[in-house]
Scaffold this motif. Sequence first.
Motif, PDB file in Angstrom:
ATOM      1  N   PHE A 137       2.454   1.616  -3.600  1.00  0.00           N
ATOM      2  CA  PHE A 137       1.484   2.069  -4.603  1.00  0.00           C
ATOM      3  C   PHE A 137       0.964   3.472  -4.287  1.00  0.00           C
ATOM      4  CE2 PHE A 137       1.141  -2.469  -5.771  1.00  0.00           C
ATOM      5  CZ  PHE A 137       1.385  -2.321  -7.124  1.00  0.00           C
ATOM      6  N   GLY A 138       0.881   3.822  -3.005  1.00  0.00           N
ATOM      7  CA  GLY A 138       0.454   5.168  -2.623  1.00  0.00           C
ATOM      8  C   GLY A 138       1.441   6.219  -3.098  1.00  0.00           C
ATOM      9  N   ARG A 139       2.726   5.920  -3.003  1.00  0.00           N
ATOM     10  CA  ARG A 139       3.752   6.869  -3.462  1.00  0.00           C
ATOM     11  C   ARG A 139       3.826   6.900  -4.988  1.00  0.00           C
ATOM     12  NH1 ARG A 139       8.533   7.946   0.415  1.00  0.00           N
ATOM     13  NH2 ARG A 139       7.425   7.800   2.370  1.00  0.00           N
ATOM     14  N   TRP A 140       3.543   5.755  -5.606  1.00  0.00           N
ATOM     15  CA  TRP A 140       3.610   5.678  -7.053  1.00  0.00           C
ATOM     16  C   TRP A 140       2.535   6.544  -7.715  1.00  0.00           C
ATOM     17  CZ3 TRP A 140       4.733   0.471  -9.824  1.00  0.00           C
ATOM     18  CH2 TRP A 140       4.917   0.693 -11.176  1.00  0.00           C
ATOM     19  N   LYS A 141       1.354   6.616  -7.116  1.00  0.00           N
ATOM     20  CA  LYS A 141       0.235   7.364  -7.694  1.00  0.00           C
ATOM     21  C   LYS A 141       0.427   8.865  -7.597  1.00  0.00           C
ATOM     22  CE  LYS A 141      -3.345   3.903  -7.238  1.00  0.00           C
ATOM     23  NZ  LYS A 141      -4.635   3.564  -6.645  1.00  0.00           N
ATOM     24  N   ARG A 142       1.294   9.346  -6.728  1.00  0.00           N
ATOM     25  CA  ARG A 142       1.476  10.804  -6.553  1.00  0.00           C
ATOM     26  C   ARG A 142       2.077  11.442  -7.761  1.00  0.00           C
ATOM     27  NH1 ARG A 142       3.598  11.447  -0.399  1.00  0.00           N
ATOM     28  NH2 ARG A 142       1.813  10.456   0.550  1.00  0.00           N
TER      29      ARG A 142
ATOM     30  N   SER B 153       0.830  -1.207   0.000  1.00  0.00           N
ATOM     31  CA  SER B 153       0.000   0.000   0.000  1.00  0.00           C
ATOM     32  C   SER B 153       0.863   1.255   0.000  1.00  0.00           C
ATOM     33  CB  SER B 153      -0.913   0.022   1.226  1.00  0.00           C
ATOM     34  OG  SER B 153      -1.787  -1.048   1.200  1.00  0.00           O
TER      35      SER B 153
END
Length: 137
Positions: free
Chosen positions: A132-137, A129
Amino acid sequence: MSLLLLFVLLSVSLSHELLKEVRSEGNCILVRFYFQDGTAFSYEEYEVYRKGDRVPFQRGRSDALGRVVFCPDRDGLWLLKISSQDGHGAELELSLRAGRPEQRHSPAESYKRVLSGLGYLLGIFGLISLIFGRWKR
């Protein structure tokens, strides 16, 4: 909702645990392996070792009722490994005194293993999580 999921995962994990029952029969040790629902761990490969030995004292397959029987030639620490091709299995250390096994297993051990497994899964989920949370930024 999360609590319900945790209880479902916990019950599924416990129902899939490989249980064992140890007792002595004459000069031999009988170990029965089975799942929580009573299904026998039958026809699976096992090996029995004396402490410190690399060559098995005995090897074979469990019988139709999930039983392994071996007749030790001396007291001390023995190791029984049993596994199936789908990844289930167990390692059981038996300390024998006067040809009888001394019990070391407590019921709390099962819960500790399940809870630590859930902890690892939650940790992996947290890392995924985070990534993927950092990837979406």
